[in-house]
Design an enzyme around this catalytic site. Structure first.
Site, PDB file in Angstrom:
ATOM      1  N   GLY A 223       1.332   1.507   9.236  1.00 56.75           N
ATOM      2  CA  GLY A 223       0.547   1.936   8.079  1.00 56.75           C
ATOM      3  C   GLY A 223      -0.944   1.742   8.281  1.00 56.75           C
ATOM      4  O   GLY A 223      -1.749   2.574   7.857  1.00 56.75           O
TER       5      GLY A 223
ATOM      6  N   LYS B 242       6.621   6.617  17.525  1.00 54.93           N
ATOM      7  CA  LYS B 242       5.828   6.519  16.291  1.00 54.93           C
ATOM      8  C   LYS B 242       4.398   7.020  16.517  1.00 54.93           C
ATOM      9  O   LYS B 242       3.796   7.634  15.641  1.00 54.93           O
ATOM     10  CB  LYS B 242       5.820   5.062  15.785  1.00 54.93           C
ATOM     11  CG  LYS B 242       7.124   4.720  15.069  1.00 54.93           C
ATOM     12  CD  LYS B 242       7.311   3.229  14.862  1.00 54.93           C
ATOM     13  CE  LYS B 242       6.373   2.625  13.849  1.00 54.93           C
ATOM     14  NZ  LYS B 242       6.601   1.147  13.725  1.00 54.93           N
TER      15      LYS B 242
ATOM     16  N   TYR C 251      -9.286 -10.085  11.099  1.00 49.05           N
ATOM     17  CA  TYR C 251     -10.404 -11.013  11.253  1.00 49.05           C
ATOM     18  C   TYR C 251      -9.892 -12.423  11.010  1.00 49.05           C
ATOM     19  O   TYR C 251      -8.854 -12.635  10.380  1.00 49.05           O
ATOM     20  CB  TYR C 251     -11.552 -10.685  10.292  1.00 49.05           C
ATOM     21  CG  TYR C 251     -11.179 -10.899   8.846  1.00 49.05           C
ATOM     22  CD1 TYR C 251     -10.631  -9.875   8.106  1.00 49.05           C
ATOM     23  CD2 TYR C 251     -11.339 -12.138   8.245  1.00 49.05           C
ATOM     24  CE1 TYR C 251     -10.253 -10.074   6.785  1.00 49.05           C
ATOM     25  CE2 TYR C 251     -10.959 -12.340   6.930  1.00 49.05           C
ATOM     26  CZ  TYR C 251     -10.414 -11.303   6.209  1.00 49.05           C
ATOM     27  OH  TYR C 251     -10.030 -11.510   4.915  1.00 49.05           O
TER      28      TYR C 251
ATOM     29  N   ASP D 212      -9.803   2.484   3.356  1.00 49.91           N
ATOM     30  CA  ASP D 212      -9.771   1.697   4.601  1.00 49.91           C
ATOM     31  C   ASP D 212     -10.456   2.426   5.762  1.00 49.91           C
ATOM     32  O   ASP D 212     -11.238   1.829   6.510  1.00 49.91           O
ATOM     33  CB  ASP D 212      -8.322   1.375   4.997  1.00 49.91           C
ATOM     34  CG  ASP D 212      -7.720   0.286   4.136  1.00 49.91           C
ATOM     35  OD1 ASP D 212      -8.471  -0.566   3.609  1.00 49.91           O
ATOM     36  OD2 ASP D 212      -6.480   0.265   3.988  1.00 49.91           O
TER      37      ASP D 212
ATOM     38  N   LYS E 167       0.813  -1.227   0.000  1.00 49.62           N
ATOM     39  CA  LYS E 167       0.000   0.000   0.000  1.00 49.62           C
ATOM     40  C   LYS E 167       0.848   1.280   0.000  1.00 49.62           C
ATOM     41  O   LYS E 167       0.488   2.258  -0.639  1.00 49.62           O
ATOM     42  CB  LYS E 167      -0.938   0.012   1.212  1.00 49.62           C
ATOM     43  CG  LYS E 167      -2.036  -1.044   1.135  1.00 49.62           C
ATOM     44  CD  LYS E 167      -2.963  -0.930   2.330  1.00 49.62           C
ATOM     45  CE  LYS E 167      -3.876  -2.122   2.439  1.00 49.62           C
ATOM     46  NZ  LYS E 167      -4.815  -2.011   3.556  1.00 49.62           N
TER      47      LYS E 167
ATOM     48  N   ARG F   5       3.628   0.521  21.139  1.00 53.66           N
ATOM     49  CA  ARG F   5       4.783  -0.043  21.847  1.00 53.66           C
ATOM     50  C   ARG F   5       5.970   0.917  21.718  1.00 53.66           C
ATOM     51  O   ARG F   5       6.621   1.255  22.692  1.00 53.66           O
ATOM     52  CB  ARG F   5       5.083  -1.404  21.208  1.00 53.66           C
ATOM     53  CG  ARG F   5       6.153  -2.206  21.831  1.00 53.66           C
ATOM     54  CD  ARG F   5       6.206  -3.581  21.198  1.00 53.66           C
ATOM     55  NE  ARG F   5       6.460  -3.522  19.749  1.00 53.66           N
ATOM     56  CZ  ARG F   5       6.513  -4.584  18.951  1.00 53.66           C
ATOM     57  NH1 ARG F   5       6.333  -5.792  19.452  1.00 53.66           N
ATOM     58  NH2 ARG F   5       6.753  -4.448  17.674  1.00 53.66           N
ATOM     59  N   THR F   6       6.222   1.383  20.501  1.00 50.04           N
ATOM     60  CA  THR F   6       7.276   2.382  20.263  1.00 50.04           C
ATOM     61  C   THR F   6       6.590   3.742  20.267  1.00 50.04           C
ATOM     62  O   THR F   6       5.975   4.150  19.285  1.00 50.04           O
ATOM     63  CB  THR F   6       7.942   2.140  18.890  1.00 50.04           C
ATOM     64  OG1 THR F   6       8.228   0.754  18.762  1.00 50.04           O
ATOM     65  CG2 THR F   6       9.194   2.961  18.738  1.00 50.04           C
TER      66      THR F   6
ATOM     67  N   ASN G   9      -4.982   2.047  -1.261  1.00 53.27           N
ATOM     68  CA  ASN G   9      -5.524   0.682  -1.397  1.00 53.27           C
ATOM     69  C   ASN G   9      -6.423   0.536  -2.628  1.00 53.27           C
ATOM     70  O   ASN G   9      -6.887  -0.563  -2.911  1.00 53.27           O
ATOM     71  CB  ASN G   9      -6.271   0.242  -0.131  1.00 53.27           C
ATOM     72  CG  ASN G   9      -7.664   0.840  -0.044  1.00 53.27           C
ATOM     73  OD1 ASN G   9      -7.929   1.882  -0.633  1.00 53.27           O
ATOM     74  ND2 ASN G   9      -8.545   0.187   0.681  1.00 53.27           N
TER      75      ASN G   9
END
Ligand code: ATR
Length: 269
Positions: free
Chosen positions: A129, A155, A216, A101, A64, A151-152, A85
């Site tokens: 992304g 970002k 999913y 999206d 993408k 977690r980071t 996309n």
């Protein structure tokens, strides 16, 4: 017959051909839609080859971001999402890149699941992304606060500053927050490895907080199992988002929006 395709790697598991076939039947549109595997180092040539006589493509993992760099123009949604996309071949031969999206996610939450985002405190988990692609449409739906947790943390902070002018957005690390929220959206790739982001279960107020996993699977995802164990009021997976983003792409290409409910029902069945 106009040809369309989804290009990705891997692609064998893709439900997009079935979804677009059902859309075409329902709307009486004469199209074909196939799944095309591109080599990891060969997305550009695969795209070019398909569009020699194709009208448009959907792009999926991991192409993408690369698709974003290859199109001639971006829709407003794609411009900031940094990812494309849906590609449409224009009359003049140029390529228009869109990103459906976020619209698909918001529609699945608000229309299919029936939860209005207006005034809600929302956590978006992940800052890759997938997260970036849905931020603007979520903010456009008017939440009280959208907190990107990752977690980071750097970002998450980058995304919060990138979208600062689009609405009330903030950033946090996993261990920084424990106050319950109204909705938690998992946009990490953790589920792929069977992992759940290391967040406090206190973020879930039993019987109140909704949880949405953009992934999913046939069985409930690990994230949704974690959410259910901690009392989430409702756990939703990303199948509806997949169908809704496809409907938005179909609308861009064919000028008609299919009714997604019967298609979703067929897929769930
Ligand atoms: P995508 O395009 O699917 O978003 P990505 O850009 O590689 O993929 O981003 C993956 C995201 O999932 C990141 O937010 C990543 O966290 P880091 O930025 O800290 O790497 C997150 N992620 C992946 N595995 C995870 C795990 N086991 N626990 C928590 N977060 C995870």
């Amino acid at each position: 017959m106009d040809r369309y395709a989804v290009i990705g790697n891997p692609i064998g598991h893709s439900k997009s051909p079935q979804i677009h076939r059902l859309f075409a039947e329902q709307t009486g549109q004469q199209i074909s839609y196939e799944a095309v595997l591109a080599p990891l180092d060969g997305f550009a040539s695969t795209l070019q080859h398909f569009l020699a006589d194709g009208r448009g493509v959907n792009v999926t993992v991991p192409f993408k971001e690369q698709a974003w760099t290859l199109v001639d123009q971006h829709s407003a949604a794609a411009a900031k999402a940094g990812a494309v996309n849906t590609i449409s071949l224009q009359e003049d031969g140029s390529l228009l890149g869109d990103n459906t999206d976020g619209k698909g996610l918001v529609r699945d939450i608000q229309v299919n699941a029936g939860l209005s985002l207006r005034g809600l405190r929302v956590l978006l988990v992940g800052a890759g992304g997938a997260a970036r692609g849905v931020i603007q449409p979520i903010l456009a739906a008017g939440p009280a606060q959208l907190c990107v947790v990752n977690r980071t943390v750097e970002k998450a902070e980058q995304l919060a500053s990138l979208f600062a002018e689009d609405g009330p957005i903030s950033a946090a690390g996993f261990q920084w927050i424990e106050e319950p929220v109204d909705l938690i959206i998992n946009a990490t790739s953790a589920s792929l490895g069977g992992a759940v982001p290391d967040m406090s279960p206190k973020l879930i107020r039993p019987g109140h907080t909704w949880c949405y996993d953009m992934m999913y699977a046939k069985e409930p995802t690990v994230f949704n199992r974690w959410a259910a164990e901690h009392g989430a009021a409702r756990c939703v997976d990303g199948l509806g988002m997949l169908v809704e983003q496809a409907a938005e792409a179909f609308l861009l290409w064919r000028g008609v929006r299919p009714d997604t409910a019967p298609v979703l029902q067929t897929l769930r069945g």
